[in-house]
Design a protein around this motif. Structure first.
Motif, PDB file in Angstrom:
ATOM      1  N   GLY A  78       0.769  -1.242   0.000  1.00 56.51           N
ATOM      2  CA  GLY A  78       0.000   0.000   0.000  1.00 56.51           C
ATOM      3  C   GLY A  78       0.799   1.290   0.000  1.00 56.51           C
ATOM      4  N   GLY A  79       2.086   1.232   0.267  1.00 52.05           N
ATOM      5  CA  GLY A  79       2.871   2.468   0.272  1.00 52.05           C
ATOM      6  C   GLY A  79       4.196   2.282   0.988  1.00 52.05           C
ATOM      7  N   HIS A  80       4.843   3.397   1.268  1.00 46.36           N
ATOM      8  CA  HIS A  80       6.203   3.344   1.795  1.00 46.36           C
ATOM      9  C   HIS A  80       6.270   2.795   3.216  1.00 46.36           C
ATOM     10  CE1 HIS A  80       7.564   5.365  -1.768  1.00 46.36           C
ATOM     11  NE2 HIS A  80       6.513   6.135  -1.652  1.00 46.36           N
ATOM     12  N   SER A  81       5.313   3.202   4.063  1.00 43.75           N
ATOM     13  CA  SER A  81       5.319   2.654   5.421  1.00 43.75           C
ATOM     14  C   SER A  81       5.206   1.141   5.365  1.00 43.75           C
ATOM     15  CB  SER A  81       4.158   3.227   6.231  1.00 43.75           C
ATOM     16  OG  SER A  81       4.317   4.606   6.357  1.00 43.75           O
ATOM     17  N   GLY A  82       4.290   0.681   4.536  1.00 44.25           N
ATOM     18  CA  GLY A  82       4.098  -0.760   4.401  1.00 44.25           C
ATOM     19  C   GLY A  82       5.355  -1.450   3.919  1.00 44.25           C
ATOM     20  N   MET A  83       6.052  -0.797   2.996  1.00 44.05           N
ATOM     21  CA  MET A  83       7.297  -1.396   2.486  1.00 44.05           C
ATOM     22  C   MET A  83       8.323  -1.554   3.608  1.00 44.05           C
ATOM     23  SD  MET A  83       9.837   0.085  -0.439  1.00 44.05           S
ATOM     24  CE  MET A  83      11.571  -0.345  -0.490  1.00 44.05           C
ATOM     25  N   ASN A  85       7.964  -1.470   6.814  1.00 46.36           N
ATOM     26  CA  ASN A  85       7.525  -2.326   7.931  1.00 46.36           C
ATOM     27  C   ASN A  85       7.508  -3.804   7.555  1.00 46.36           C
ATOM     28  OD1 ASN A  85       7.202  -0.101   9.542  1.00 46.36           O
ATOM     29  ND2 ASN A  85       5.026   0.139   9.078  1.00 46.36           N
ATOM     30  N   ASN A  86       7.584  -4.071   6.255  1.00 43.38           N
ATOM     31  CA  ASN A  86       7.552  -5.472   5.796  1.00 43.38           C
ATOM     32  C   ASN A  86       8.713  -5.730   4.842  1.00 43.38           C
ATOM     33  OD1 ASN A  86       4.666  -6.481   6.694  1.00 43.38           O
ATOM     34  ND2 ASN A  86       4.406  -4.403   5.894  1.00 43.38           N
ATOM     35  N   ILE A 111      11.613   7.140   2.718  1.00 46.56           N
ATOM     36  CA  ILE A 111      11.936   6.376   3.925  1.00 46.56           C
ATOM     37  C   ILE A 111      11.200   6.989   5.111  1.00 46.56           C
ATOM     38  CG2 ILE A 111      14.104   5.408   3.132  1.00 46.56           C
ATOM     39  CD1 ILE A 111      15.570   7.624   4.405  1.00 46.56           C
ATOM     40  N   THR A 112      10.799   6.135   6.030  1.00 48.27           N
ATOM     41  CA  THR A 112       9.929   6.594   7.110  1.00 48.27           C
ATOM     42  C   THR A 112      10.641   6.481   8.453  1.00 48.27           C
ATOM     43  OG1 THR A 112       8.981   4.389   7.436  1.00 48.27           O
ATOM     44  CG2 THR A 112       7.886   5.828   5.844  1.00 48.27           C
TER      45      THR A 112
END
Lengths: 429, 392
Positions: A78-83, A85-86, A111-112
């Motif tokens: 779904g987006g950068h956070s999801g990337m 975090n996974n 990057i988050t």
């Protein structure tokens, strides 16, 4: 040799790579290839290629017009956070292999801070993996730095420490090409002043911490970019405009501003199905203008609820594409939009006439065979698709393939065949 | 096997499944004879840069007796030039004997002297050229037009065998094949060739894959390699992307028909226009192994996600409703509609809307035309005014 003492004073205050760039400029000036501007900075006005801060052997291009880039995050989350975090090395390498197939030479990746706080050491390893995997495939990486809400508050608490962590982690990596210290501080159009002020501050922080990697701010609008040329090493803007004329004018203006500032420029967001900004058209305009670009975005990003995938993206996770005109445009292959074209004649050998006739017979029969009907449907959709006679948002050949995989469904097949022959009829002659 | 016949330093592949090929003649040529009579080295050079962009590694080019007879000196010079341009581009060359029915005289006798003369000339001219990868002794001797004499196929099979035998006699290094129209007939002439080749313009994936499987099984039995030297036709329900996907999956080397959008076959075949643009990007994309998603997991475009459809329809309608609306305003209102239609794949691309707008821009003001297009595009976009995305 044209050179002003004031500029030497400025140059002596810079870090070593910036000083190297300055020395190169002086040499170019001595060779007659460069000129000075009113504030004494030097560059090659004839080509528009001004020296850029860069580490030796890094993926920072000497000429940003050579950039064929893509914004990147995983399709699945779904987006950068999801990337982040996974994070999965396997997914990263799969996707970068897709990018490599298109000759993409730069990626831009958000990057988050939240992923960092979840597990700093793991995040550090993941960042290194991304940048090294890109480097192994001949690609540079532009991290786009995200911040916590607190960091954007008064006196920006923790922002510099966060920047220091990123610089300590990546600055010596050959794959690091640019720092984008803030995405679109000028969008949305509320509190723009505060956000731009923060972005300019962070540009200064990154320039101080890493003197060898060019720093930029990814402005949403070329007009805002113009106001911050002194804060960055390379100029960046975004362009999702609706007509070729508007795109061209924007690119032309950005190039002029860059030339006046004696800095290089690039567009690091473009291409949107939902903004009347077709990829093939905007890529063609950028190529014609010799403007380096990062399209938004490599993957069709959608986790079932979120993502930009319904208006952006090239690849599905399995490496298939939604619209082949997009990867072909990246590779410099465009449709003919000139007066001189040859239209497809699908009935040249009478196949349309025969297909319609056999389909009508099948539809008229009371005990039509499912398998024979599917074969007829496949033949008719093949004619429709290959001659570009129908819209391809919902691909007719896909519909037939799905029917083949499912249980017998004669009503749906009949409806499809009726639609197909209606679409083919105008081409029967 | 090709490997045993392969010549050191030549562009004959050791493994035919690696072939990414195209049939080729200049875009302006009406037929084989016309191509050779008006051969231009610069055109070949340009077109092979297009082949390079697709990373093609083989080309198949027709010759015939008439093109040699028309001007033997020029023919030889041009043939050598073609081979050398191919070599510079690292593209192997298959020379195909076309129009072999012309070797049959009115009495039904095969003109053996003409065959030997042409074969000898070709081998003399380019037999040692590094680019020469294959000889194709006859194009489709098993495909004969309706109304041909009943023994036409038999005669053309005999001619194909004769050409293949003569080629083997005078050039024992370059592999010989016969480009059969049908896989089943390939089996009939297998003993005459070094490598097998067939053509496939079938209408469904199952037919294509079955045909390829037959060819591979037969090749395995004979111990010879196999390739498909003609695929892809818009008018035969044989889409390039579909057939390329089937060939790639089956590890079957292929030559599409054909690289250029030509005068002869251009309305049903071809990738590139002379200026390097394409008619359908799905074709070159497929040649790179990039295929559309035909699985159950797709995400449809939502062109109105940010209300662009509504806003642009509204703007265009306002222009339509304003009798004083200017030409430029009209074009600027219509262009985003065309862009939304194309980017969202909501419209047939045989006649792209953006091209229609572009042509209007290049011409004198024609308000009626732009009004007509604008009204048409609005109607095409109306079904997409409401977003179907979750929560919208």
């Amino acid at each position: 040799m044209l050179f002003k003492a004031s500029s030497l004073h400025v140059l002596l205050k810079t870090s070593s790579a910036r000083l190297t760039a300055a020395i190169l400029l002086i040499a170019m000036t001595a060779a007659g290839a460069a000129e000075t501007n009113s504030v004494g900075r030097i560059g090659n006005l004839a080509t528009g290629i001004f020296p850029i801060v860069r580490r030796a052997n890094s993926r920072t291009p000497a000429d940003t017009s050579s950039i064929r880039g893509a914004n990147y995050c995983y399709a699945e989350y779904g987006g950068h956070s999801g990337m982040w975090n996974n994070y999965s090395p396997a997914i990263t390498e799969r996707d970068l292999n897709y990018a490599q197939r298109l000759g993409i030479n730069q990626i831009r990746c958000f990057i988050t801070y939240q992923a960092y706080t979840n597990n700093p050491e793991q995040f550090r390893r993941n960042l290194l993996h991304l940048v090294r995997a890109a480097d192994q495939r001949g690609m540079g990486v532009m991290p786009v730095v995200g911040y916590s809400r607190q960091m954007r508050g008064e006196s920006y608490p923790g922002a510099e420490d966060w920047a220091k962590f990123l610089v300590d982690t990546l600055a010596k990596e050959p794959g690091l090409a640019f720092w984008d210290v803030c995405n679109e501080p000028d969008y949305p159009p509320t509190n723009v002043t505060a956000r731009v002020t923060f972005a300019r501050h962070m540009a200064g922080v990154f320039r101080k911490l890493d003197g060898q990697t060019p720093v930029t701010i990814g402005f949403a609008y070329e007009s805002t970019m113009e106001q911050c040329v002194d804060d960055v090493d390379v100029l960046v803007f975004h362009n999702y405009l609706q007509t070729r004329g508007a795109i061209r004018t924007d690119l032309d203006r950005a190039k002029k501003v860059a030339a006046a500032a004696h800095k290089q420029v690039m567009d690091d967001e473009m291409g949107c199905v939902g903004r009347a900004n077709p990829y093939d058209i905007t890529i063609q305009e950028h190529m014609n203008a010799r403007m380096g670009y990062y399209l938004w975005e490599l993957m069709i990003v959608w986790d079932g609820e979120r993502g930009w995938g319904n208006v952006h993206g090239i690849f599905y996770p399995d490496g298939t594409v939604r619209d082949p005109s997009i990867p072909m445009a990246v590779m410099g292959i465009f449709r003919n939009r000139s007066p001189d074209v040859v239209l497809e004649q699908p009935n040249r050998e009478g196949r349309v006439t025969r297909a319609i006739s056999r389909t009508r017979n099948w539809l008229a029969s009371t005990n039509s065979d499912w398998s024979a009907g599917l074969d007829l449907a496949e033949e008719t959709v093949n004619l429709l698709e290959s001659a570009q006679l129908v819209p391809l948002r919902e691909l007719p050949t896909r519909q037939v393939a799905l029917l083949r995989r499912g249980p017998e469904d004669l009503p749906t097949l009949r409806k499809l065949l009726e639609q197909d022959i209606a679409a083919l009829q105008p081409y029967e002659r | 096997m090709v490997a045993s016949n392969a010549i050191q330093g030549k562009l004959t592949p050791a493994d035919l499944s690696t072939i990414r090929g195209a049939n080729y003649r200049g875009a302006g040529a009406a037929d084989t004879t016309d191509y050779w009579r008006h051969y231009e080295s610069s055109e070949t050079e340009r077109d092979l840069t297009y082949a390079d962009r697709l990373t093609l590694n083989q080309l198949r080019v027709f010759v015939n007796y008439a093109s040699w007879q028309a001007d033997k000196t020029a023919f030889r010079r041009n043939l050598v030039d073609l081979a050398r341009v191919c070599n510079r581009h690292h593209i192997g060359l298959m020379i195909t004997f076309g129009d072999t029915q012309t070797f049959i005289d009115d009495a039904g006798t095969i003109k053996r002297d003409q065959i030997r003369g042409l074969v000898t000339e070709l081998v003399s001219a380019i037999g040692h050229e590094p680019a020469l990868a294959f000889w194709d002794a006859s194009n489709e001797p098993d495909y004969n037009s309706a109304g041909s004499p009943p023994d036409r196929q038999e005669k053309r099979f005999e001619i194909a065998r004769l050409i293949a035998a003569t080629l083997h006699e005078v050039d024992n290094q370059t592999p010989v094949t016969i480009g059969m129209a049908y896989e089943r007939n390939m089996e009939a002439l297998a003993d005459a060739v070094d490598v097998l080749s067939f053509h496939n313009y079938l209408q469904t994936r199952a037919e294509i894959s079955t045909d390829i499987a037959h060819a591979k099984a037969f090749a395995a039995r004979t111990g010879k390699q196999v390739m498909d030297t003609e695929i892809g036709c818009i008018a035969r329900a044989n889409p390039y992307d579909v057939t390329l996907e089937e060939h790639i999956k089956a590890h079957m080397g292929w030559y599409i028909w054909e690289l250029m959008i030509t005068k002869r076959w251009g309305n049903v075949h071809g990738v590139f226009y002379p200026d390097g643009t394409v008619r359908d990007p799905a074709i070159p994309a497929a040649m790179f192994g990039l295929f559309r998603n035909r699985s159950d997991h797709v995400l449809l475009e939502e062109v109105n996600r940010e209300s662009s459809v509504e806003k642009n329809i509204s703007k265009a309608q306002a222009w339509l409703d304003n009798p004083a609306g200017s030409w430029d305003e009209g074009l600027n209102a219509a262009e985003p509609l065309a862009n939304l239609l194309e980017a969202g794949q909501l419209v047939a691309m045989r006649e792209p809307p953006t091209r229609a707008i572009e042509l209007l821009r290049q011409g004198p003001p024609n308000i009626a035309a732009v009004r007509g297009l604008t009204a048409k595009y609005i109607e095409l976009l109306r079904p997409f005014q409401k977003s179907s995305r979750p929560g919208a």
